[in-house]
Design an enzyme around this catalytic site. Structure first.
Site, PDB file in Angstrom:
ATOM      1  N   GLN A 148      -5.494  -6.568  -0.778  1.00 58.72           N
ATOM      2  CA  GLN A 148      -5.956  -7.278  -1.978  1.00 58.72           C
ATOM      3  C   GLN A 148      -7.325  -6.684  -2.364  1.00 58.72           C
ATOM      4  O   GLN A 148      -7.506  -5.503  -2.209  1.00 58.72           O
ATOM      5  CB  GLN A 148      -6.013  -8.804  -1.766  1.00 58.72           C
ATOM      6  CG  GLN A 148      -4.639  -9.443  -1.608  1.00 58.72           C
ATOM      7  CD  GLN A 148      -4.055  -9.303  -0.206  1.00 58.72           C
ATOM      8  OE1 GLN A 148      -4.699  -9.641   0.770  1.00 58.72           O
ATOM      9  NE2 GLN A 148      -2.856  -8.818  -0.103  1.00 58.72           N
TER      10      GLN A 148
ATOM     11  N   HIS B 218       0.851  -1.196   0.000  1.00 58.54           N
ATOM     12  CA  HIS B 218       0.000   0.000   0.000  1.00 58.54           C
ATOM     13  C   HIS B 218       0.883   1.242   0.000  1.00 58.54           C
ATOM     14  O   HIS B 218       1.684   1.443   0.910  1.00 58.54           O
ATOM     15  CB  HIS B 218      -0.929  -0.002   1.222  1.00 58.54           C
ATOM     16  CG  HIS B 218      -1.909  -1.139   1.204  1.00 58.54           C
ATOM     17  ND1 HIS B 218      -2.831  -1.350   2.190  1.00 58.54           N
ATOM     18  CD2 HIS B 218      -2.118  -2.110   0.290  1.00 58.54           C
ATOM     19  CE1 HIS B 218      -3.558  -2.420   1.889  1.00 58.54           C
ATOM     20  NE2 HIS B 218      -3.134  -2.903   0.743  1.00 58.54           N
TER      21      HIS B 218
ATOM     22  N   GLY C 140       7.443  -5.721  -7.699  1.00 60.26           N
ATOM     23  CA  GLY C 140       8.032  -4.976  -8.822  1.00 60.26           C
ATOM     24  C   GLY C 140       7.600  -5.493 -10.185  1.00 60.26           C
ATOM     25  O   GLY C 140       8.037  -4.987 -11.222  1.00 60.26           O
TER      26      GLY C 140
HETATM   27  P1  GDP Z   1      -3.109  -0.318  -2.979  1.00 56.50           P
HETATM   28  O1  GDP Z   1      -2.443  -1.641  -2.936  1.00 56.50           O
HETATM   29  O2  GDP Z   1      -4.565  -0.421  -3.290  1.00 56.50           O
HETATM   30  O3  GDP Z   1      -2.849   0.518  -1.768  1.00 56.50           O
HETATM   31  O4  GDP Z   1      -2.467   0.459  -4.217  1.00 56.50           O
HETATM   32  P2  GDP Z   1      -0.893   0.561  -4.571  1.00 56.50           P
HETATM   33  O5  GDP Z   1      -0.250   1.485  -3.615  1.00 56.50           O
HETATM   34  O6  GDP Z   1      -0.309  -0.792  -4.745  1.00 56.50           O
HETATM   35  O7  GDP Z   1      -0.961   1.173  -6.019  1.00 56.50           O
HETATM   36  C1  GDP Z   1      -1.558   2.399  -6.270  1.00 56.50           C
HETATM   37  C2  GDP Z   1      -0.509   3.327  -6.905  1.00 56.50           C
HETATM   38  O8  GDP Z   1      -1.145   4.436  -7.491  1.00 56.50           O
HETATM   39  C3  GDP Z   1       0.466   3.910  -5.900  1.00 56.50           C
HETATM   40  O9  GDP Z   1       1.697   4.093  -6.524  1.00 56.50           O
HETATM   41  C4  GDP Z   1      -0.172   5.243  -5.529  1.00 56.50           C
HETATM   42  O10 GDP Z   1       0.788   6.207  -5.108  1.00 56.50           O
HETATM   43  C5  GDP Z   1      -0.753   5.640  -6.847  1.00 56.50           C
HETATM   44  N1  GDP Z   1      -1.983   6.449  -6.785  1.00 56.50           N
HETATM   45  C6  GDP Z   1      -3.011   6.389  -5.889  1.00 56.50           C
HETATM   46  N2  GDP Z   1      -4.011   7.221  -6.255  1.00 56.50           N
HETATM   47  C7  GDP Z   1      -3.608   7.786  -7.418  1.00 56.50           C
HETATM   48  C8  GDP Z   1      -4.229   8.705  -8.318  1.00 56.50           C
HETATM   49  O11 GDP Z   1      -5.351   9.149  -8.140  1.00 56.50           O
HETATM   50  N3  GDP Z   1      -3.516   9.024  -9.437  1.00 56.50           N
HETATM   51  C9  GDP Z   1      -2.274   8.537  -9.695  1.00 56.50           C
HETATM   52  N4  GDP Z   1      -1.662   8.918 -10.817  1.00 56.50           N
HETATM   53  N5  GDP Z   1      -1.674   7.678  -8.866  1.00 56.50           N
HETATM   54  C10 GDP Z   1      -2.335   7.302  -7.756  1.00 56.50           C
HETATM   55  P1  IMO Z   2      -2.691  -4.951  -2.468  1.00 58.86           P
HETATM   56  O1  IMO Z   2      -3.189  -4.961  -1.030  1.00 58.86           O
HETATM   57  C1  IMO Z   2      -2.514  -7.076  -6.260  1.00 58.86           C
HETATM   58  C2  IMO Z   2      -2.165 -11.419  -6.051  1.00 58.86           C
HETATM   59  C3  IMO Z   2      -0.879 -12.069  -6.506  1.00 58.86           C
HETATM   60  C4  IMO Z   2      -1.407 -13.377  -7.037  1.00 58.86           C
HETATM   61  C5  IMO Z   2      -2.529 -13.707  -6.049  1.00 58.86           C
HETATM   62  C6  IMO Z   2      -2.133 -14.651  -4.938  1.00 58.86           C
HETATM   63  O2  IMO Z   2      -1.444  -4.185  -2.663  1.00 58.86           O
HETATM   64  O3  IMO Z   2      -3.799  -4.557  -3.380  1.00 58.86           O
HETATM   65  P2  IMO Z   2      -0.644 -14.438  -2.768  1.00 58.86           P
HETATM   66  O4  IMO Z   2       0.800 -14.066  -2.598  1.00 58.86           O
HETATM   67  O5  IMO Z   2      -1.577 -13.551  -2.022  1.00 58.86           O
HETATM   68  O6  IMO Z   2      -0.910 -15.883  -2.517  1.00 58.86           O
HETATM   69  O7  IMO Z   2      -0.939 -14.225  -4.342  1.00 58.86           O
HETATM   70  O8  IMO Z   2      -2.937 -12.471  -5.498  1.00 58.86           O
HETATM   71  N1  IMO Z   2      -2.008 -10.398  -5.015  1.00 58.86           N
HETATM   72  C7  IMO Z   2      -2.152  -9.081  -5.235  1.00 58.86           C
HETATM   73  N2  IMO Z   2      -2.403  -8.413  -6.376  1.00 58.86           N
HETATM   74  N3  IMO Z   2      -2.417  -6.407  -5.088  1.00 58.86           N
HETATM   75  C8  IMO Z   2      -2.222  -7.073  -3.935  1.00 58.86           C
HETATM   76  O9  IMO Z   2      -2.290  -6.483  -2.720  1.00 58.86           O
HETATM   77  C9  IMO Z   2      -2.025  -8.467  -3.971  1.00 58.86           C
HETATM   78  N4  IMO Z   2      -1.768  -9.424  -3.051  1.00 58.86           N
HETATM   79  C10 IMO Z   2      -1.784 -10.593  -3.705  1.00 58.86           C
HETATM   80  O10 IMO Z   2      -0.238 -11.311  -7.523  1.00 58.86           O
HETATM   81  O11 IMO Z   2      -1.968 -13.200  -8.295  1.00 58.86           O
HETATM   82 MG    MG Z   3      -0.813  -2.606  -3.779  1.00 53.29          MG
END
Ligand code: GDP
Ligand code: IMO
Ligand code: MG
Length: 429
Positions: free
Chosen positions: A225, A41, A303
């Site tokens: 997730q 996150h 990544g």
């Molecule tokens: P999460 O797992 O749901 O918390 O989401 P992640 O952090 O994995 O991925 C969301 C990505 O989008 C992160 O790099 C945030 O900084 C970025 N992000 C969140 N809201 C926005 C938005 O409104 N616009 C853009 N361009 N990026 C955003």
């Molecule tokens: P956040 O909270 C996106 C995906 C993995 C895989 C499947 C099972 O950042 O949104 P696991 O390691 O949980 O057994 O993997 O779930 N996966 C995610 N995809 N965002 C996530 O978390 C994920 N956590 C697990 O890529 O397909």
């Molecule tokens: Mg995420």
């Protein structure tokens, strides 16, 4: 009583971290209820990016109390690293972090089993994060898991660990053809050393949280997730191993479902997915590339490049139903700023027949042909827009289209990763 939950409506990475961070300002407690360090996150504060895997995104707000609920699986090493990281950036953790004694441990053999199982599945692999999540939940359901509370009794822990090491070695050897042996002494002493470092945070969070809710504290539940990765209602078997929709809140915290007042879904303005599994609106062309480049769609935990595609409203409608959402928070609207036209999936077809409800098998989902509606793009930057009124007309139309289709309102729109790149139409708390 003021309880509010935030869950992903797609396949994760919708921007839950950013939204939870903003909502944390009015929360007294921020609570993770499932998953583990498979989550990533991202929270951006004053230009600095923080990626949280285990700690709730509220941890960056001084004084807010953060809970790792009983429904989680916890890798102590990862937890210690994250606590140290948060301390290094100048935040206090002591006295405001509470880790459930009922949460299960991820131990080294879970990570080996995760890798072994993925390898054996070959082309059909799930593409897990390899953090040991699935095997740890498998042990929990199989009633051989080791919980944090077990570490309080060294002899009981020793006995459980010995049994598990034997079972895992046999499984790895005879099922997966993996030649690995674990050192009991090493795992035992490392785990106990780790436990010493976190034991001050460990407590009965079920009682703690119930008291907080009953007192009327503001409690924010942070999903990790997302709904389509939920073990029961998600796109099984290409899911994670916990209830990552709102359905997991009660079991993962010990709070009755009667006490969860509001549930908001986070929806990215397009769709992404990491790992394997069907993805009806996936774009493998330059449109998908543009979404990935503009949205920086690379996994926060692994990544890996995220698979990208158009917004799948048919799937999100299913999430609205399952979670009974009180509102949808749209994120990453700015990523669509560059497109002449925007497609939105409004239905599924299989073999020329319109599908009535979201398919329950991966086989059916992989045969889906999406039915699209094409909306005009706005081709203007939305990142610095401060109110819904000031959004380009086409962007407003896009949002109204989403609201009408889903039958759910959009109280908040995010147009950039920073805290102030957020349009709040209606307050959530
Ligand atoms: P999460 O797992 O749901 O918390 O989401 P992640 O952090 O994995 O991925 C969301 C990505 O989008 C992160 O790099 C945030 O900084 C970025 N992000 C969140 N809201 C926005 C938005 O409104 N616009 C853009 N361009 N990026 C955003
Ligand atoms: P956040 O909270 C996106 C995906 C993995 C895989 C499947 C099972 O950042 O949104 P696991 O390691 O949980 O057994 O993997 O779930 N996966 C995610 N995809 N965002 C996530 O978390 C994920 N956590 C697990 O890529 O397909
Ligand atoms: Mg995420």
């Amino acid at each position: 009583m003021a309880t509010l939950a935030v869950v992903g409506t797609q396949w994760g990475d919708e921007g839950k971290g950013k939204i939870v961070d903003i909502l944390s300002e009015k929360a007294d407690w921020i609570v993770r209820f499932q998953g583990g360090n498979n989550a990533g996150h991202t929270v951006v504060v004053d230009g600095t990016k923080y990626i949280l895997h285990l700690l709730p995104s509220g941890i960056l707000h001084d004084g807010k109390r953060c809970v790792l609920g009983n429904g989680m699986v916890i890798d102590l090493e990862s937890l210690i690293n994250e606590i140290e990281f948060i301390k290094r950036v100048g935040k206090e953790v002591d006295g405001r972090l509470f880790v459930s004694e009922r949460a299960h441990l991820i131990l080294p053999y879970h990570k080996e089993l995760d890798a072994a199982s993925e390898r054996l599945k070959g082309d059909g692999s799930i593409g897990t994060t390899l953090k040991g999540i699935g095997p740890a939940y498998r042990d929990k359901a199989g009633r051989v898991g080791i919980r944090i509370a077990d570490l309080r009794d060294e002899n009981a822990f020793k006995e459980k660990l010995r049994w598990n090491l034997r079972e895992k070695e046999l499984t790895l050897k005879h099922v997966y053809n993996y030649d690995v042996s674990f050192s009991f002494d090493e795992i035992y002493s490392q785990t106990m050393r780790n436990y010493e470092k976190v034991k001050a945070f460990v407590c009965d969070t079920v009682t703690l949280l119930n008291r907080a809710v009953d007192r009327g504290d503001n409690v924010l539940f942070e999903g990790a997730q997302a709904t389509l990765l939920d073990i029961d209602v998600g796109t099984y078997p290409f899911v994670t191993s916990s209830n990552s929709s709102a359905l997991g809140i009660s079991s993962g915290t010990g709070i009755s479902p009667k006490k969860v007042e509001k549930i908001y879904g986070i929806m990215k303005a397009y769709t992404t997915r990491v790992g394997g599994g069907p993805f009806p609106t996936e774009l493998k062309d330059n449109v998908g590339e543009l979404l990935r480049a503009r949205g920086h769609e690379y996994g926060s935990t692994t990544g890996r490049p995220r698979r990208c595609g158009w917004l799948d409203l048919f799937a999100v409608k299913f999430s609205c139903m399952v979670n009974d959402l009180d509102g949808i928070i749209v994120t990453k609207l700015d990523v669509l700023d560059a497109f002449d036209e925007i497609k939105v999936c409004v239905g599924y077809e299989i073999d020329g027949e319109i599908v009535e409800s979201f398919p329950s098998t991966a086989q059916e989902l992989s045969r889906v042909k999406p039915v699209y509606e094409t909306l005009p793009g706005w081709k203007r930057e939305t990142t610095h827009v401060k109110s819904f009124k000031e959004l380009p007309e086409e962007a407003k139309n896009f949002l109204r289209f989403v609201e009408d289709y889903l039958g759910v309102s959009i109280p908040v729109v995010s147009t950039g990763p920073q805290r102030d790149e957020t349009i709040v139409k209606d307050a959530l708390w």
